[in-house]
Design an enzyme around this catalytic site. Structure first.
Site, PDB file in Angstrom:
ATOM      1  N   ASP A   2       0.829  -1.200   0.000  1.00 19.30           N
ATOM      2  CA  ASP A   2       0.000   0.000   0.000  1.00 19.30           C
ATOM      3  C   ASP A   2       0.867   1.256   0.000  1.00 19.30           C
ATOM      4  OD1 ASP A   2      -2.377   1.316  -0.082  1.00 19.30           O
ATOM      5  OD2 ASP A   2      -2.771   1.192   2.067  1.00 19.30           O
ATOM      6  N   HIS A  19       2.870   3.146  -9.238  1.00 14.71           N
ATOM      7  CA  HIS A  19       2.625   1.711  -9.404  1.00 14.71           C
ATOM      8  C   HIS A  19       3.851   1.016  -9.997  1.00 14.71           C
ATOM      9  CE1 HIS A  19      -1.373   2.081  -7.964  1.00 14.71           C
ATOM     10  NE2 HIS A  19      -1.843   2.735  -9.005  1.00 14.71           N
ATOM     11  N   LEU A 113      10.901 -20.985  -4.062  1.00 11.90           N
ATOM     12  CA  LEU A 113       9.878 -20.107  -3.478  1.00 11.90           C
ATOM     13  C   LEU A 113       8.534 -20.238  -4.201  1.00 11.90           C
ATOM     14  CD1 LEU A 113       9.314 -17.456  -1.665  1.00 11.90           C
ATOM     15  CD2 LEU A 113       9.806 -16.194  -3.767  1.00 11.90           C
TER      16      LEU A 113
END
Ligand code: IPE
Ligand code: MG
Length: 225
Positions: A2, A19, A113
């Protein structure tokens, strides 16, 4: 993740610049997760509520997502990462859906991962889609309603193949969950930071992990786990 727009705002830049900087931060976080040999990293990229944003912003977010997927997938694969997109992908363009499926297929057998990208994801949606799966099983006579318990629903929510979430990190100075993994974070530790997501770096990630290791996790019992 955020704080992208505030980060851009304070620099007098367009939202999309924030972004894009957020995408760089995501790349850093993935590399950190690889170096620290984390089992799984889940990034909340686009929530089911983010459709309420201006259409121009949604469009550029979708373009950024498609572009990043195409550009990064081979590096992710080379790094032995298993990529999963969690969320209701039916709302995306057919092309993006195809890209998502191909990317997941390409990396499905990797055992490094697990990188989950939550896209058009909502914790409530997740629980509802799980409940629908159970209802279908009941309808087909494969499941007795009395057999429904935590385990049966656990098997139907996103990321059911992974261990329960240990730690949630929220950036951007908000102290709420905002419909992120609701079911899966029942006993997760929470870490909040005012740092805006594009500024998220290894030091803060490490700090979050250090804080986590110092927490006493009792899972409802008296003794420490
Ligand atoms: C998070 O940053 C990124 C997405 C939800 C796509 P925001 O866009 O929410 O940025 P702020 O919180 O308004 O600064
Ligand atoms: Mg925000």
């Amino acid at each position: 993740m955020d704080g992208n727009r505030r980060w851009a705002n304070t620099r007098g830049k367009l939202r999309i610049v924030g972004h894009k900087a957020g995408l760089d931060a995501a790349r850093r976080a993935v590399n950190f997760a690889i170096n620290y040999k984390l089992d799984a990293l889940t990034l909340y990229a686009f929530s089911s509520e983010n459709w309420k944003r201006p259409s121009g912003e949604i469009k550029s977010l979708m373009q950024l997502f498609s572009h990043a997927l195409n550009k990064e997938i081979h590096t992710l694969h080379k790094n032995n990462i298993k990529l999963r997109i969690i969320g209701d992908i039916n709302k995306f363009t057919v092309e993006l859906q195809k890209n998502i499926k191909n990317s997941e297929q390409l990396t499905a057998k990797n055992n490094g991962l697990t990188l989950n990208i939550a896209a058009n994801y909502g914790g409530r949606w997740d629980i509802i889609q799980g409940v629908k799966q159970l209802a279908t099983q009941v309808q087909k006579g494969m499941l007795n309603p009395n057999q429904i318990n935590e385990d049966t629903l656990c098997k139907c929510v996103c990321m059911n193949e992974l261990a329960p979430v240990d730690l949630v990190i929220r950036t951007g100075g908000e102290y709420r969950i905002s419909n992120f993994l609701l079911w899966q974070i029942a006993y997760a530790e929470l870490f909040f930071t005012d740092v805006l997501w594009p500024d998220f770096n290894d030091m803060i990630f490490k700090n979050a992990l250090n804080t986590f290791t110092k927490r006493e996790r009792r899972f409802g019992s008296n003794a420490s786990a």
